[in-house]
Design a protein around this motif. Structure first.
Motif, PDB file in Angstrom:
ATOM      1  N   ALA A  35      39.403  39.148  39.523  1.00  0.00           N
ATOM      2  CA  ALA A  35      39.667  39.875  38.834  1.00  0.00           C
ATOM      3  C   ALA A  35      42.007  40.572  38.969  1.00  0.00           C
ATOM      4  CB  ALA A  35      38.741  40.712  39.319  1.00  0.00           C
ATOM      5  N   GLY A  36      42.398  40.351  39.609  1.00  0.00           N
ATOM      6  CA  GLY A  36      43.416  40.988  40.051  1.00  0.00           C
ATOM      7  C   GLY A  36      43.689  42.072  41.079  1.00  0.00           C
ATOM      8  N   LYS A  37      42.775  42.087  42.029  1.00  0.00           N
ATOM      9  CA  LYS A  37      42.119  43.237  42.810  1.00  0.00           C
ATOM     10  C   LYS A  37      43.753  43.207  43.776  1.00  0.00           C
ATOM     11  CE  LYS A  37      38.572  42.182  44.478  1.00  0.00           C
ATOM     12  NZ  LYS A  37      38.585  40.500  43.686  1.00  0.00           N
ATOM     13  N   THR A  38      44.192  41.880  44.057  1.00  0.00           N
ATOM     14  CA  THR A  38      45.644  41.591  45.352  1.00  0.00           C
ATOM     15  C   THR A  38      46.765  42.091  44.137  1.00  0.00           C
ATOM     16  OG1 THR A  38      43.945  40.072  46.456  1.00  0.00           O
ATOM     17  CG2 THR A  38      46.385  40.142  46.738  1.00  0.00           C
ATOM     18  N   ALA A  39      46.613  42.131  42.857  1.00  0.00           N
ATOM     19  CA  ALA A  39      48.274  42.298  42.530  1.00  0.00           C
ATOM     20  C   ALA A  39      47.974  43.944  42.466  1.00  0.00           C
ATOM     21  CB  ALA A  39      47.713  41.329  41.280  1.00  0.00           C
ATOM     22  N   LEU A  40      46.980  44.505  42.039  1.00  0.00           N
ATOM     23  CA  LEU A  40      46.903  45.514  41.658  1.00  0.00           C
ATOM     24  C   LEU A  40      47.608  46.566  42.864  1.00  0.00           C
ATOM     25  CD1 LEU A  40      43.536  46.137  39.879  1.00  0.00           C
ATOM     26  CD2 LEU A  40      46.230  47.192  39.069  1.00  0.00           C
ATOM     27  N   LEU A  41      47.114  46.145  44.027  1.00  0.00           N
ATOM     28  CA  LEU A  41      46.957  46.571  45.459  1.00  0.00           C
ATOM     29  C   LEU A  41      48.676  46.219  45.325  1.00  0.00           C
ATOM     30  CD1 LEU A  41      44.605  45.590  47.737  1.00  0.00           C
ATOM     31  CD2 LEU A  41      45.510  47.876  47.146  1.00  0.00           C
ATOM     32  N   ARG A 178      37.462  45.205  36.414  1.00  0.00           N
ATOM     33  CA  ARG A 178      36.735  44.484  35.317  1.00  0.00           C
ATOM     34  C   ARG A 178      37.693  42.857  34.404  1.00  0.00           C
ATOM     35  NH1 ARG A 178      34.168  48.783  34.418  1.00  0.00           N
ATOM     36  NH2 ARG A 178      31.976  48.803  35.006  1.00  0.00           N
ATOM     37  N   GLY A 179      37.202  42.536  33.474  1.00  0.00           N
ATOM     38  CA  GLY A 179      38.310  41.418  32.893  1.00  0.00           C
ATOM     39  C   GLY A 179      39.610  41.736  31.757  1.00  0.00           C
ATOM     40  N   LEU A 180      40.477  41.529  31.530  1.00  0.00           N
ATOM     41  CA  LEU A 180      41.129  42.045  30.728  1.00  0.00           C
ATOM     42  C   LEU A 180      40.782  42.484  30.061  1.00  0.00           C
ATOM     43  CD1 LEU A 180      44.816  40.055  32.063  1.00  0.00           C
ATOM     44  CD2 LEU A 180      43.996  41.802  32.962  1.00  0.00           C
ATOM     45  N   PRO A 181      41.781  43.115  28.658  1.00  0.00           N
ATOM     46  CA  PRO A 181      41.043  44.123  27.579  1.00  0.00           C
ATOM     47  C   PRO A 181      41.787  42.771  26.645  1.00  0.00           C
ATOM     48  CG  PRO A 181      42.593  45.371  28.648  1.00  0.00           C
ATOM     49  CD  PRO A 181      42.457  44.725  29.617  1.00  0.00           C
ATOM     50  N   ARG A 202      40.533  33.245  21.544  1.00  0.00           N
ATOM     51  CA  ARG A 202      39.617  34.024  21.735  1.00  0.00           C
ATOM     52  C   ARG A 202      38.342  33.282  22.662  1.00  0.00           C
ATOM     53  NH1 ARG A 202      40.182  35.742  16.992  1.00  0.00           N
ATOM     54  NH2 ARG A 202      39.469  33.757  16.122  1.00  0.00           N
ATOM     55  N   GLU A 203      38.795  32.474  22.402  1.00  0.00           N
ATOM     56  CA  GLU A 203      37.619  31.055  22.937  1.00  0.00           C
ATOM     57  C   GLU A 203      37.575  31.678  24.291  1.00  0.00           C
ATOM     58  OE1 GLU A 203      35.567  27.273  22.795  1.00  0.00           O
ATOM     59  OE2 GLU A 203      36.748  27.040  21.379  1.00  0.00           O
ATOM     60  N   LEU A 204      39.571  31.271  24.147  1.00  0.00           N
ATOM     61  CA  LEU A 204      39.114  31.316  26.018  1.00  0.00           C
ATOM     62  C   LEU A 204      38.975  32.237  27.218  1.00  0.00           C
ATOM     63  CD1 LEU A 204      43.067  29.033  26.486  1.00  0.00           C
ATOM     64  CD2 LEU A 204      40.888  28.659  27.826  1.00  0.00           C
ATOM     65  N   VAL A 205      38.977  33.519  26.065  1.00  0.00           N
ATOM     66  CA  VAL A 205      38.496  34.735  26.744  1.00  0.00           C
ATOM     67  C   VAL A 205      37.049  35.073  26.704  1.00  0.00           C
ATOM     68  CG1 VAL A 205      39.359  36.861  25.959  1.00  0.00           C
ATOM     69  CG2 VAL A 205      41.227  35.882  25.722  1.00  0.00           C
ATOM     70  N   THR A 206      36.790  34.716  25.870  1.00  0.00           N
ATOM     71  CA  THR A 206      35.157  34.752  26.310  1.00  0.00           C
ATOM     72  C   THR A 206      34.818  34.095  27.036  1.00  0.00           C
ATOM     73  OG1 THR A 206      34.906  35.325  23.658  1.00  0.00           O
ATOM     74  CG2 THR A 206      33.238  34.687  24.438  1.00  0.00           C
ATOM     75  N   LEU A 207      35.162  32.439  26.816  1.00  0.00           N
ATOM     76  CA  LEU A 207      34.342  31.672  28.486  1.00  0.00           C
ATOM     77  C   LEU A 207      35.311  31.897  29.329  1.00  0.00           C
ATOM     78  CD1 LEU A 207      35.011  28.766  26.465  1.00  0.00           C
ATOM     79  CD2 LEU A 207      32.418  29.980  27.073  1.00  0.00           C
ATOM     80  N   THR A 208      36.049  33.052  29.671  1.00  0.00           N
ATOM     81  CA  THR A 208      36.395  33.359  31.032  1.00  0.00           C
ATOM     82  C   THR A 208      35.559  34.669  31.569  1.00  0.00           C
ATOM     83  OG1 THR A 208      38.634  33.950  30.526  1.00  0.00           O
ATOM     84  CG2 THR A 208      38.341  31.278  31.349  1.00  0.00           C
ATOM     85  N   ARG A 209      35.483  35.266  30.818  1.00  0.00           N
ATOM     86  CA  ARG A 209      35.283  36.565  30.472  1.00  0.00           C
ATOM     87  C   ARG A 209      36.469  37.139  31.380  1.00  0.00           C
ATOM     88  NH1 ARG A 209      30.252  37.162  34.487  1.00  0.00           N
ATOM     89  NH2 ARG A 209      31.757  35.690  35.586  1.00  0.00           N
ATOM     90  N   ALA A 210      37.978  37.009  30.323  1.00  0.00           N
ATOM     91  CA  ALA A 210      38.832  37.572  30.454  1.00  0.00           C
ATOM     92  C   ALA A 210      39.402  37.511  31.988  1.00  0.00           C
ATOM     93  CB  ALA A 210      38.848  38.930  30.188  1.00  0.00           C
ATOM     94  N   ASN A 211      38.934  37.287  33.261  1.00  0.00           N
ATOM     95  CA  ASN A 211      39.493  36.881  34.392  1.00  0.00           C
ATOM     96  C   ASN A 211      40.659  36.298  34.754  1.00  0.00           C
ATOM     97  OD1 ASN A 211      39.747  35.318  36.983  1.00  0.00           O
ATOM     98  ND2 ASN A 211      37.983  36.520  37.481  1.00  0.00           N
TER      99      ASN A 211
END
Length: 888
Positions: A35-41, A178-181, A202-211
């Motif tokens: 989800a990008g927690k490490t990047a946020l840290l 969570r997933g990205l906007p 759009r399909e990639l974002v949906t299928l990956t839940r924007a992870n």
């Protein structure tokens, strides 16, 4: 660059900004893998300006190694250990392997970690980053969370990142990652793969839940035609469990072997040596290949996977036999705790030799205060132990370690398993039963604790059973257990336990045994002994002596390293302070005890401190606070059958009515308290509150009830010899018999200034109403001053109104200057008055020396002073009896 994370960054920035300004705090980033927690840290830590950054990352292979994560985060600042109080310094040094094992008190260790972080925060503040908290070893997690809950006055921001629903106990501020906007996810894709057709993005974002991780990794595996929308996307996408699987499978055999070694041992030197032994190929060449793929990197002396999911993919690709072979080779190359856990990973089936290594690792962790890690090692050792009795013993020991580590649920499960394994061994079964009883008494059903403990015959188990029965309020059980204890050889504990039972049974030998036990208090060394002395004095009707013994127990407990038992001792210390009329001190002790009890998981001790806080709120006239604390205490105490604490909570509500002049309501409540049976009420509460009950009955016009209560109180106090106990009895006679002489006798005998003020108020009221205002004023004035100093506002107002009615408007007594202090500040001020240094105060209160100095910086302007000497003088004057009468 981060995409679509403005809200998350803003939340982290706020925590860091407050810490920079001196109001520290902690926050948890919670989200799924990738989800990008490490990047946020990383981004947050980079935005701290001049603030120092310390960092640790949980590593799954090290999650069973006690203090592995703590070593990583504190090692850069070990040079500041010299600034810590000696007990804290010793505890942290032992945890980091820099000194011999200390007393093994996890509270002391947690305080030491806080102190060391506070030192590291000077001068510009500190950001402490804890990534992958779900894999931080238990010992480190406990110590770091202890510190995280106490950052309010230090310039420290603690940032935790955790996957899934793993609890981060005591850190309420959570930022869900969570997933990205959708727009941000599209930007991320565009930055890496150029502009994609809208329907593909759009399909990639949906299928990956924007992870973010899934987006990047999956898009990288698509063909140009798929990315351009000329071909459909594969179904399923190359993600999920296979996200890194194909890249691991593409490695050469030597590189895949090096990856497997890295998955179980992150140390670079050990990895290279083990890889050389396992394969004839050059380990360094294979490691270079692993780095070139971008799956892992060498960082200092460690090998780190780019993402934890890569480690999972390596494990999934390896055969179990290969994993065991890697552990076996690493066991030959390592020592201590690492060797023990590698042996456990290599073994197939039960093995006593490996189990013994784990037991040794557990002992090392336990001696350093790592009780959670010790419990894990002992539980694993038990699983590998072939002999049933030895397995049961190790499960029992694991349960004790879990209990001391603040994990009562785990402790009870381990003990239940130990009980099953101990079938047929009477001695071991009884040891397990005693532990079950203690666990129940601290956090479960106290009546069940009596049943379990009463099955034993040893003096220690009988004493525990009497203690449990005393919590319940089961007089019949106490009497029977006391007679059984009398069959044991003479001694302090035997005399106390037997004496209590015989006294309750009306046997004249009981008080003699209690007197004999009290004569030996000079020999006592531990807090438990002093608490038994307090019980002996209480059953003799001498509450003042009981309070003195309780105070000694508290002082001993603070300096003895009791491995987490301090919150239990503080139950009684807080009560003693309240009874002595030191309301602010009692509140400070209960606030501390409540916090420690919640951390330790001692539910019944939580109820005790809540009940005491309710009684204090009653004395201060704080109706909402009293009712709330009492309600919370009763919600625990009643279902747990802890009659002592249920009785105190009910007493608080009755006392509130009495303080506010609602005599009929108070009388009804006191009557209900006296009638409550075991588990819902308590005979000691009935006895100790008899003077209040007499006052309520007289106020309600029920003279018969007042006399009946007086008669019962006389019977209970028949063996009391202290002046204060006789004073309270005299006051009750004054109320029941409308005897001015009895009130006068009480005032001559009182040694407790607060109780003397209550007697003076009652006498002053009678004198004023008898048209003798001149005689009434002196008593009313002294009562008013004492209540004002104590913070007992309802009685202070009552005394003031009576004094005005007696013809004296008078100047308001000087405010109790210490009332301006918070509970923590009051604790510190009191210890300053006792002559302790900041380091010594920090050691007593589980604080950092810098936190103590911070509070002193706040205290001085509040009180209009500028030195420790002036502060000590104010505290001594506040504790002194009110002027005008040596009894007040």
């Amino acid at each position: 660059m981060l995409y679509g994370r403005a809200a998350e960054i803003s939340a982290l920035d706020e925590v860091i900004a407050r810490a920079r300004d001196g109001s520290g705090g902690a926050v948890v980033l919670r989200g799924e893998a990738g989800a990008g927690k490490t990047a946020l840290l990383d981004a947050a830590a980079a935005r701290g300006g001049a603030m120092r950054v310390l960092r640790t990352t949980g590593i799954e292979p090290e999650s069973d190694l006690a203090f592995a994560a703590l070593h990583q985060v504190l090692w850069p600042v070990t040079g500041s250990l010299v600034a810590l109080p000696e007990p804290q310094r010793d505890a942290v040094s032992a945890a980091l392997g820099l000194a011999a094992s200390s007393a093994g008190d996890r509270f002391l260790l947690g305080a030491g970690v806080l102190s060391l972080l506070a030192e590291a925060a000077a001068p510009d503040g500190l950001i402490c980053v804890v990534d992958d908290f779900q894999w931080v070893d238990r010992a480190s997690a406990d110590a770091l969370l202890f510190a995280a809950r106490r950052l309010k006055t230090v310039r420290i921001a603690m940032l935790f990142a955790v996957r899934g629903d793993v609890p981060v106990k005591g850190v309420p501020l959570t930022v869900d990652v969570r997933g990205l906007p959708e727009s941000a996810a599209a930007e991320l894709l565009e930055s890496r793969h150029g502009v994609l057709p809208a329907h593909v993005a759009r399909e990639l974002v949906t299928l990956t839940r924007a992870n973010p991780l899934a987006l990047g990794e999956i898009a990288a595996r698509l063909t140009p035609a798929q990315l351009a929308g000329r071909e459909p996307l594969p179904d399923p996408l190359p993600g999920g469990a296979r996200l890194f699987g194909d890249r691991v499978a593409a490695l050469s055999d030597p590189a895949r072997l090096v990856a497997l070694v890295a998955a179980v041992e992150a140390d670079l030197d050990q990895l290279l040596r083990a890889s050389d032994r396992l394969s004839a190929e050059q380990a360094r060449v294979a490691l270079a290949e692993l780095e070139e793929t971008g799956l892992a990197e060498v960082s200092g002396t460690s090998v780190r996977f780019r993402h934890p999911l890569i480690r999972s993919a390596v494990h999934e690709a390896a055969a179990p036999a290969d994993v065991r072979r890697v552990h076996a080779v690493l066991a030959e190359l390592t020592e201590g705790d690492r060797r023990a856990w590698h042996l456990a990973g290599a073994v197939l089936g039960q093995d006593e030799r490996v189990a013994a290594e784990l037991v040794a690792a557990a002992e090392r962790a336990r001696d350093r205060g790592g009780f959670g890690a010790a419990a894990a090692a002992l539980a694993q050792a038990a699983e590998l132990t072939p002999e049933p009795r030895a397995r049961a013993v190790r499960l029992k020991d694991a349960a004790v370690a879990a209990w001391l580590g603040g994990r009562p649920g785990q402790a009870e499960s381990l003990l239940a398993e130990a009980r099953e394994q101990a079938d047929g061994d009477a001695v071991l079964a009884m040891e397990i039963a005693q532990l079950r009883g203690r666990f129940e008494l601290n956090s479960g059903n106290a009546a069940e604790a009596v049943r379990i403990l009463a099955a034993g015959d040893s003096l220690e188990m009988l004493a525990d059973a009497v203690e449990a029965a005393s919590y319940v309020g089961d007089t019949t059980a106490i009497v029977e257990l006391g007679r059984r204890a009398a069959a044991h050889p003479e001694g302090y504990l035997r005399d106390t336990v037997a004496g209590i039972g015989l006294t309750l049974d009306g046997d004249a030998a009981g008080p003699r045994l209690l007197r004999r036990a009290l004569a030996r208090t000079g020999e006592l060394k531990d807090a438990a002994g002093y608490l038994w002395a307090a019980a002996a004095a209480s059953y003799l009707g001498e509450s003042d002596l009981a309070n003195e013994m309780t105070g000694r127990a508290g002082r001993v407990a603070r300096v003895s390293g009791m491995a987490g038992q301090l919150p239990v001792v503080l139950e009684f210390v807080a009560t003693a302070e309240r009874i002595a009329g030191r309301l602010a001190s009692s509140h400070a002790v209960s606030a501390e005890g409540l916090e420690l009890a919640r951390e330790a998981g001692y539910e019944n001790t939580v109820a005790a401190h809540l009940a005491n806080l309710a009684a204090l709120a009653a004395l201060r006239g704080e109706e909402e606070s009293c009712e709330r604390h009492a309600r919370e205490a009763l919600a625990i105490a009643v279902p747990h059958r802890v009659g002592l604490r249920a009785g105190v909570a009910a007493y608080a509500l009755a006392l509130l009515d009495l303080c506010l002049g609602r005599y009929t309501a108070a009388h009804d409540r006191f009557t209900a308290i006296a009638a409550a049976g075991p588990g819902a009420g308590h005979p000691t509460v009935v006895w100790r509150t008899a003077p209040d009950r007499v006052e309520a009955a007289v106020g309600a016009g029920d003279e018969a009830a007042a006399r009946a209560t007086l008669a019962a109180y006389e019977r209970w106090s028949a063996h009391a010899a202290t002046a204060e106990s006789r004073a309270l009895l005299a006051r009750c006679r004054g109320l029941a018999d409308s005897s001015e002489d009895a009130f006068g006798e009480a005032l001559r005998l009182h040694t407790n200034p607060f109780e003397a003020a209550r007697t003076a108020l009652l006498l002053g009221e009678r004198l004023r109403r008898a048209q003798r205002p001149g005689e009434a004023r002196a008593h009313l004035r002294m009562a008013w001053e004492t209540f004002e100093q104590a913070g007992a506002r309802p009685w202070a107002r009552r005394a003031q109104d009576e004094l005005r009615a007696a013809g004296e408007s008078g100047q308001a007594p000087p405010a109790a200057v210490l009332d301006a202090l918070t509970p923590q500040e009051l604790r510190i001020a009191t210890l300053v008055a006792d002559g302790l240094s900041s380091k010594e105060i920090a050691a007593r209160l589980f604080l950092s020396p810098r936190t103590v100095e911070y509070h002193l910086y706040k205290i001085y302007p509040k009180l209009g002073i500028g030195s420790r000497t002036e502060l000590a003088r104010l505290v001594v004057l506040q504790k002194a009896p009110a002027g005008g009468d040596d009894k007040l």
